[in-house]
Design a protein around this motif. Structure first.
Motif, PDB file in Angstrom:
ATOM      1  N   THR A  66       2.256  -0.140  -1.074  1.00 45.25           N
ATOM      2  CA  THR A  66       2.241  -0.902  -1.619  1.00 45.25           C
ATOM      3  C   THR A  66       3.081  -2.052  -0.930  1.00 45.25           C
ATOM      4  O   THR A  66       2.537  -3.076  -1.203  1.00 45.25           O
ATOM      5  CB  THR A  66       3.254  -0.330  -3.089  1.00 45.25           C
ATOM      6  N   PHE A  67       3.752  -1.975   0.271  1.00 47.46           N
ATOM      7  CA  PHE A  67       4.587  -3.411   0.763  1.00 47.46           C
ATOM      8  C   PHE A  67       3.486  -4.134   1.851  1.00 47.46           C
ATOM      9  O   PHE A  67       4.116  -4.712   2.216  1.00 47.46           O
ATOM     10  CB  PHE A  67       6.203  -3.080   1.058  1.00 47.46           C
ATOM     11  N   ALA A  68       3.010  -2.865   2.285  1.00 49.14           N
ATOM     12  CA  ALA A  68       1.969  -2.921   3.210  1.00 49.14           C
ATOM     13  C   ALA A  68       0.862  -3.757   2.448  1.00 49.14           C
ATOM     14  O   ALA A  68       0.299  -4.559   3.527  1.00 49.14           O
ATOM     15  CB  ALA A  68       1.072  -1.796   4.191  1.00 49.14           C
ATOM     16  N   CYS A  69       0.121  -3.970   1.910  1.00 48.15           N
ATOM     17  CA  CYS A  69      -0.461  -4.462   0.640  1.00 48.15           C
ATOM     18  C   CYS A  69       0.035  -6.368   0.006  1.00 48.15           C
ATOM     19  O   CYS A  69      -0.583  -6.652  -0.363  1.00 48.15           O
ATOM     20  CB  CYS A  69      -0.795  -3.711  -0.569  1.00 48.15           C
ATOM     21  N   ALA A  70       0.918  -6.347   0.975  1.00 48.88           N
ATOM     22  CA  ALA A  70       1.709  -7.427   0.427  1.00 48.88           C
ATOM     23  C   ALA A  70       2.504  -7.926   1.554  1.00 48.88           C
ATOM     24  O   ALA A  70       2.351  -9.579   1.945  1.00 48.88           O
ATOM     25  CB  ALA A  70       3.015  -7.142  -0.584  1.00 48.88           C
ATOM     26  N   LEU A  71       3.209  -7.357   2.261  1.00 48.07           N
ATOM     27  CA  LEU A  71       4.254  -7.984   3.676  1.00 48.07           C
ATOM     28  C   LEU A  71       3.485  -8.056   4.925  1.00 48.07           C
ATOM     29  O   LEU A  71       4.167  -7.828   6.048  1.00 48.07           O
ATOM     30  CB  LEU A  71       5.154  -7.523   4.100  1.00 48.07           C
ATOM     31  N   SER A  72       2.094  -7.173   5.146  1.00 43.25           N
ATOM     32  CA  SER A  72       1.224  -6.593   5.860  1.00 43.25           C
ATOM     33  C   SER A  72       1.329  -5.442   6.666  1.00 43.25           C
ATOM     34  O   SER A  72       0.769  -4.114   6.809  1.00 43.25           O
ATOM     35  CB  SER A  72       0.509  -7.940   6.733  1.00 43.25           C
ATOM     36  N   ASN A  73       3.036  -5.706   7.533  1.00 40.28           N
ATOM     37  CA  ASN A  73       3.454  -4.636   8.224  1.00 40.28           C
ATOM     38  C   ASN A  73       4.447  -4.075   7.681  1.00 40.28           C
ATOM     39  O   ASN A  73       5.997  -5.240   7.926  1.00 40.28           O
ATOM     40  CB  ASN A  73       3.442  -5.608   9.936  1.00 40.28           C
ATOM     41  N   LEU A 123      -3.821  -0.854  -5.825  1.00 37.47           N
ATOM     42  CA  LEU A 123      -3.793  -1.633  -4.456  1.00 37.47           C
ATOM     43  C   LEU A 123      -4.843  -1.375  -4.259  1.00 37.47           C
ATOM     44  O   LEU A 123      -5.352  -2.450  -3.506  1.00 37.47           O
ATOM     45  CB  LEU A 123      -3.102  -0.478  -3.243  1.00 37.47           C
ATOM     46  N   TRP A 128      -4.087 -12.515   1.527  1.00 37.17           N
ATOM     47  CA  TRP A 128      -5.000 -11.990  -0.277  1.00 37.17           C
ATOM     48  C   TRP A 128      -5.134 -14.007   0.030  1.00 37.17           C
ATOM     49  O   TRP A 128      -3.895 -14.839  -0.072  1.00 37.17           O
ATOM     50  CB  TRP A 128      -3.411 -11.515  -1.166  1.00 37.17           C
ATOM     51  N   PHE A 165       6.892  -5.877  11.690  1.00 30.75           N
ATOM     52  CA  PHE A 165       7.003  -5.381  10.893  1.00 30.75           C
ATOM     53  C   PHE A 165       8.494  -5.188   9.843  1.00 30.75           C
ATOM     54  O   PHE A 165       9.496  -5.450  10.152  1.00 30.75           O
ATOM     55  CB  PHE A 165       6.798  -3.536  11.002  1.00 30.75           C
ATOM     56  N   GLY A 177      -7.551  -6.506  -4.236  1.00 34.13           N
ATOM     57  CA  GLY A 177      -7.321  -7.295  -3.059  1.00 34.13           C
ATOM     58  C   GLY A 177      -7.462  -6.404  -2.073  1.00 34.13           C
ATOM     59  O   GLY A 177      -6.251  -5.821  -1.255  1.00 34.13           O
ATOM     60  N   THR A 178      -7.497  -5.481  -2.281  1.00 40.08           N
ATOM     61  CA  THR A 178      -7.876  -4.022  -1.245  1.00 40.08           C
ATOM     62  C   THR A 178      -8.581  -4.114  -0.239  1.00 40.08           C
ATOM     63  O   THR A 178      -9.110  -5.413   0.207  1.00 40.08           O
ATOM     64  CB  THR A 178      -8.849  -2.831  -1.968  1.00 40.08           C
ATOM     65  N   VAL A 179      -7.616  -3.310   0.627  1.00 39.75           N
ATOM     66  CA  VAL A 179      -7.987  -4.049   2.047  1.00 39.75           C
ATOM     67  C   VAL A 179      -7.910  -2.418   3.147  1.00 39.75           C
ATOM     68  O   VAL A 179      -6.935  -1.951   2.546  1.00 39.75           O
ATOM     69  CB  VAL A 179      -6.750  -4.669   2.789  1.00 39.75           C
ATOM     70  N   GLY A 211       2.160 -12.615   4.054  1.00 37.46           N
ATOM     71  CA  GLY A 211       3.566 -12.038   4.106  1.00 37.46           C
ATOM     72  C   GLY A 211       4.124 -11.884   5.102  1.00 37.46           C
ATOM     73  O   GLY A 211       4.806 -11.700   4.820  1.00 37.46           O
ATOM     74  N   GLY A 266      -5.184 -13.106  -5.667  1.00 36.16           N
ATOM     75  CA  GLY A 266      -5.134 -12.172  -5.569  1.00 36.16           C
ATOM     76  C   GLY A 266      -5.895 -11.072  -4.770  1.00 36.16           C
ATOM     77  O   GLY A 266      -5.883 -10.036  -4.314  1.00 36.16           O
ATOM     78  N   GLY A 294     -11.743  -7.286  -0.504  1.00 37.89           N
ATOM     79  CA  GLY A 294     -11.639  -6.845  -1.473  1.00 37.89           C
ATOM     80  C   GLY A 294     -11.182  -8.427  -2.572  1.00 37.89           C
ATOM     81  O   GLY A 294     -10.392  -8.884  -2.804  1.00 37.89           O
ATOM     82  N   ASP A 295     -11.842  -7.379  -3.518  1.00 40.17           N
ATOM     83  CA  ASP A 295     -11.916  -8.558  -5.474  1.00 40.17           C
ATOM     84  C   ASP A 295     -10.841  -8.683  -5.902  1.00 40.17           C
ATOM     85  O   ASP A 295     -10.154  -7.376  -5.746  1.00 40.17           O
ATOM     86  CB  ASP A 295     -12.864  -8.213  -6.428  1.00 40.17           C
ATOM     87  N   SER A 314      -8.492  -9.929  -0.905  1.00 36.17           N
ATOM     88  CA  SER A 314      -8.710  -9.785   0.355  1.00 36.17           C
ATOM     89  C   SER A 314      -9.759 -10.584   0.805  1.00 36.17           C
ATOM     90  O   SER A 314     -10.185 -10.267   0.519  1.00 36.17           O
ATOM     91  CB  SER A 314      -7.594  -9.064   0.646  1.00 36.17           C
ATOM     92  N   ALA A 321      -1.696  -3.035   7.019  1.00 27.70           N
ATOM     93  CA  ALA A 321      -2.502  -3.593   6.254  1.00 27.70           C
ATOM     94  C   ALA A 321      -3.759  -4.204   7.387  1.00 27.70           C
ATOM     95  O   ALA A 321      -3.264  -4.779   8.478  1.00 27.70           O
ATOM     96  CB  ALA A 321      -2.348  -4.820   5.309  1.00 27.70           C
ATOM     97  N   PHE A 322      -4.979  -3.637   7.206  1.00 24.96           N
ATOM     98  CA  PHE A 322      -6.049  -5.008   8.689  1.00 24.96           C
ATOM     99  C   PHE A 322      -5.868  -3.870   9.847  1.00 24.96           C
ATOM    100  O   PHE A 322      -6.244  -4.298  10.545  1.00 24.96           O
ATOM    101  CB  PHE A 322      -6.328  -6.492   8.140  1.00 24.96           C
TER     102      PHE A 322
END
Lengths: 462, 462
Positions: free
Chosen positions: A214-221, A419, B24, A153, A423-425, B42, B69, B99-100, B71, A251-252
């Protein structure tokens, strides 16, 4: 000569010909040909017994000044102790006063109330109790970082000053550089915050969750660990205006994975404190909370239970208890209900999940029943809710509808909605109030006593 | 099936029959019988190459949606890669869009300016540059904690909201819950802060040092690591209104011990980033700052130099340079002077110490010459001052006199003076701006680009 910390001296494997200790006098006891001085340097609970022989030059004057609170240094031999309760002691060959403390020193022997000690918060870490509290606080904070870093993380510093209100709850502190007496006004006579430092009205954060997402949707954890603020005018033993919060976001990860993470986290913190703060925890068990050791065992040894809010309501209804607050589907669980579930029904920590939608903030994922959301609260014996979290709503249309239902302005949350647009997750997270965890681990009952300098209504001293 | 992070997949020792990756889409390239998808989650800079064969059900529609972009999740076999630049790739047996992301996704391929990316700070961590920056930020924060915890320093959360102004410098944010439009007034018509939340006028902290000293005078070795604030209306690439600072403080430590600590700390951070963020640092060296690797080597390999302020002035006077700012004993060293000392004269990091008393705050220990104080600034090549610190004045009478000379009200600092009244000890500490260190380690030139959501004059978006 290099200073040795008392903690390291106690851990010594063998006697040493020469050692230098520096710290503060806790007690002095004079015998026939020498004095015993307990020197404490805060590195651990226990002080080191220094034996000062009366053959040292200036002995009488030195001992007169070596009063409780004075800072001193002692150089001498580390030898096996004759007395009980300690392995080592130091026979001084050199002893000096660094700084005096006269009879007005407020931390004389003992018997001070916690209330009085709060008034001398700058000195109380020199006491056994507060030294122990703040050593555990430090270790527990480190344990937070270790837990998440070892699991991949990433630590994120979400902003402290913010223009958005995560919970939509109000009760925020305004941050401003405008002249309070004569703020600039707009044409309508209202305060013109456009001319404030940030060009808009801004506040202290109540949660870093939205930015964390916003960061979880980029770096995952990711996780946050920072100060948060509530301008709530309530003077209870569990509320402070400024406190530290830990908020992981992944994320996920669905709600059940989120529960797994929360349970592993709580167990890790308790286990880490047990392992690294054994002496301090023993002190708390003895002098603060006799139930402490049993309660910590409870968390470590029992598997955590899980039950839905709807099941919890049924359990409470069937309990045959006379509740002070009536139990009804759709109402919040009260402290008495939470404690019953953890302490009497399940007899272990329990995660209650899938709460009524109407009780929870806009960002939680709506279940297929349309009535409940994927919220979770982890309840522990003796303290009640210690963690609150949820799976977040990742569907754009459902999220926007929830914002409208909560009277939030979509424009204020454009980036949060993004978000879900790109690419929403599925993702989940939770918050742990650091001070609440600390109260749980130490048994200390008032939040003011686990914060170095507490900020509460009417109080920002130091 | 359990998710594997891309980072862990890359580190795999052998092929795997089945692996699940989620993340992503960075790029997609279509070939004759399959598509190559670069999946990034990430967890590290490099994505994983996913080979999606056209035999998968719905292949055409899937690939249409697998745009930059979006997911996605891919399940398949981890096999040795045929291509250059990667050890492993995944041959998908299952591939799904989670996610699109349509053509409006702002982070298409590349070529965005840093200014534009700041406007989408909620999405920029999905880019190579900002993913790397924030992974290094996380690791460096952890390295801070490891350094101090392993050396027996206790982490202290000093208060964010405060009624005192450590530096006496003004430029603070006011924190209030009073009605900004109609604040309560006292009899004289002034704003009645007694009726504000904390019963007095309160602010955001500019430093935790003074409170940190109270804990060092109890636990011996402590450090803070928290947000600090300056309401300075300056729009430079090196200033933010909200930033994180690390402030260690140690009892029984003099100025030279303080220098040792600061040097060891800086070297530790650089070494740790080198060891744990090698891939990200390589990226910075290639795309952000070609001099980066050499500059970091410089810090690791050279012994740091030390010179007094008075010696530094002599060196600058004898240099024969035409200074933009004239050099004179008693004046502050300017950036051009600091850089000359580190980069040209000593050709290594250098600590300048014993500054003129008139240049420094009230709390620094006065030297026997009566003219200088035990201040120190650590200057590094390419960036100038990175650490500022001092030995603190531990003599009560000298401290009180300094307060008067700085027009400070003794009553506001009663607790700070108490540390000198009861068991006073020599002690020292310093401050490191975390963002400045991060700029040094990454080569990123603007502070706005190393902070998740920067707060600067006129800007508190997100």
């Amino acid at each position: 000569m290099q200073r040795t910390l008392v903690k390291d001296a106690h851990a010594s494997a063998e006697p040493r010909d020469s050692i230098l200790l520096q710290g503060w006098v806790r007690t002095r006891r004079d015998a026939k040909a020498f004095s015993f001085i307990e020197l404490n340097d805060g590195s651990c609970l226990k002080g080191m017994q220094i034996i000062v022989p009366d053959t040292l030059p200036g002995y009488a004057a030195l001992m007169h000044r070596a009063a409780t609170g004075a800072s001193v240094e002692a150089r001498g031999r580390l030898v096996a102790s004759q007395g009980a309760g300690q392995k080592w002691e130091v026979v001084a060959e050199h002893f000096a006063i660094v700084g005096d403390a006269d009879a007005t020193y407020p931390l004389q022997k003992k018997g001070h109330s916690l209330e009085f000690l709060r008034e001398i918060a700058h000195l109380r870490p020199r006491s056994n109790l507060f030294g122990a509290v703040f050593r555990v606080r430090s270790r527990l904070a480190y344990a937070v970082h270790r837990f998440f870093q070892e699991r991949g993380f990433h630590y994120v510093h979400t902003p402290i000053i913010t223009a958005s209100d995560c919970e939509g709850a109000g009760e925020m502190f305004r941050v401003s550089t405008l002249d309070a007496a004569n703020p600039p006004r707009d044409a309508a006579g209202a305060v013109d915050f456009v001319r404030d430092f940030f060009g808009r009205q801004s506040f202290l954060t109540v949660s870093g969750q939205l930015e964390g997402e916003t960061f979880a949707c980029a770096l995952s954890n990711i996780y946050t660990f920072g100060p948060t603020f509530r301008a709530e005018n309530s003077n209870t033993s569990r509320h402070a205006a400024e406190f530290w919060m830990i908020e992981p976001e992944a994320a996920f990860l669905d709600l059940f994975g989120n529960m797994d993470l929360a349970e592993a986290f709580v167990k890790h913190l308790v286990r880490d404190a047990r392992e690294h703060c054994a002496e301090d925890l023993e002190f708390f068990s003895k002098f603060v909370d006799k139930q402490l050791a049993a309660r910590l065992d409870f968390v470590l040894e029992r598997p955590f239970q899980r039950c839905s809010y709807t099941e919890a309501i049924e359990i409470l209804e069937k309990s045959g208890r006379n509740w002070e607050h009536p139990v009804a589907w759709g109402d919040n669980l009260q402290s008495e209900h939470e404690r019953f579930l953890a302490e009497e029904h399940f007899k272990c920590p329990v995660t209650v999940y899938n709460y009524p939608r109407t009780l929870k903030p806009f960002y939680m994922k709506v279940n297929d029943d349309g009535k409940t959301v994927r919220a979770m609260d982890l309840l522990v014996p003796g303290i009640g809710e210690i963690i609150g979290g949820s799976q977040r709503e990742e569907r754009l249309d459902v999220l926007l509808e929830a914002m409208r239902a909560h009277n939030l302005n979509e424009k204020d949350y454009w980036w949060y909605a993004d978000l879900r647009r790109y690419g929403t997750v599925p993702h989940s997270g939770f918050g742990l109030g650091f001070e609440r965890m600390l109260m749980f681990v130490t048994g200390v009952a008032n939040i003011r006593d686990v914060i170095p300098f507490a900020r509460t209504p009417g109080s920002a001293e130091f």
